[in-house]
Design an enzyme around this catalytic site. Structure first.
Site, short mmCIF file in Angstrom:
data_model
loop_
_atom_site.label_atom_id
_atom_site.label_comp_id
_atom_site.label_asym_id
_atom_site.label_seq_id
_atom_site.Cartn_x
_atom_site.Cartn_y
_atom_site.Cartn_z
N PRO A 168 0.80 -1.24 0.00
CA PRO A 168 0.00 0.00 0.00
C PRO A 168 0.83 1.28 0.00
O PRO A 168 0.81 2.07 0.96
CB PRO A 168 -0.83 -0.14 1.28
CG PRO A 168 0.04 -0.93 2.20
CD PRO A 168 0.77 -1.91 1.31
N CYS A 169 1.52 1.53 -1.10
CA CYS A 169 2.34 2.73 -1.20
C CYS A 169 1.50 4.01 -1.18
O CYS A 169 2.03 5.09 -0.90
CB CYS A 169 3.20 2.67 -2.45
SG CYS A 169 2.32 2.18 -3.93
N HIS A 170 0.20 3.89 -1.46
CA HIS A 170 -0.66 5.08 -1.41
C HIS A 170 -0.83 5.60 0.02
O HIS A 170 -1.27 6.72 0.22
CB HIS A 170 -2.04 4.77 -2.02
CG HIS A 170 -2.80 3.70 -1.30
ND1 HIS A 170 -2.52 2.35 -1.45
CD2 HIS A 170 -3.83 3.76 -0.42
CE1 HIS A 170 -3.35 1.64 -0.70
NE2 HIS A 170 -4.16 2.48 -0.06
#
Length: 200
Positions: A168-170
């Site tokens: 989950p780089c967001h």
């Protein structure tokens, strides 16, 4: 929202140009399988393409206006045959549920990250511990991996993402705002954070 039919994609190693492009795009290891599978999950913001090898998930791509076969021809393969491994069908269903607002955890998804550096893998692994609906800054993530002065390097590792949402780089944001989201674009990052109830 629906899941398009998945295909099995066999890469063409017949030309030096194609082989080099594939290694650049995927960091391909010549020891891994040359068979790739894909599925496309429809989402109003952008269709999402899943690309997997026999070893695990290799790419998650927000297609925006691009047709999936066009992206595959440019980045992965020149030939395709129909096929659907059970694990990719299951992941597509879970991703579809997530994009509808279900609280999904993807930490158990097998990944194929051939070519990633040890530092990138360390950052990405730590990212998987950031809970749904929360965010962390680049500086905080640097502290978490024991590199408090490496916020810029951490940002570069986050920006080299290959499997967004699954890793989950967001959920990584700048200290003063939402931060970037590479070639995917900030609009999609905001949409994912909004989906999880995060207000920035």
């Amino acid at each position: 929202m629906r899941v398009r039919q998945s295909h099995r994609v066999r890469r063409d190693h017949g030309s030096e140009k194609d082989s080099g492009r594939d290694e650049t795009t995927f960091g391909a290891d010549p020891r891994v399988s040359s068979v790739l599978f894909y599925a496309v999950v429809e989402w109003p913001v952008s269709p999402v393409l899943l690309l997997a090898s026999e070893e695990g998930l290799r790419r998650v791509v927000f297609l925006k206006q691009q047709h999936p076969e066009e992206w595959l021809l440019e980045n992965a393969a020149s030939q395709a045959t129909v096929g659907l491994p059970d694990r990719l069908a299951g992941l597509a269903g879970r991703l579809q549920a997530y994009l509808r607002g279900s609280r999904e955890d993807f930490v158990d998804v097998p990944l194929d990250l051939a070519g990633a550096t040890p530092f990138q893998q360390r950052v990405w692994k730590e990212l998987q511990t950031v809970p749904y609906g929360t965010v962390v800054t680049y500086g905080e993530l640097a502290w978490k991996i024991g590199k408090p002065t490496a916020a810029r390097a951490v940002g570069n590792a986050v920006g080299a993402y290959r499997v967004p949402i699954i890793i989950p780089c967001h959920r990584v944001v700048a200290a003063g705002g939402v931060g970037g989201f590479g070639q995917t674009g900030v609009a999609i990052k905001r949409a994912l954070l909004k989906l999880e109830g995060v207000k920035i």
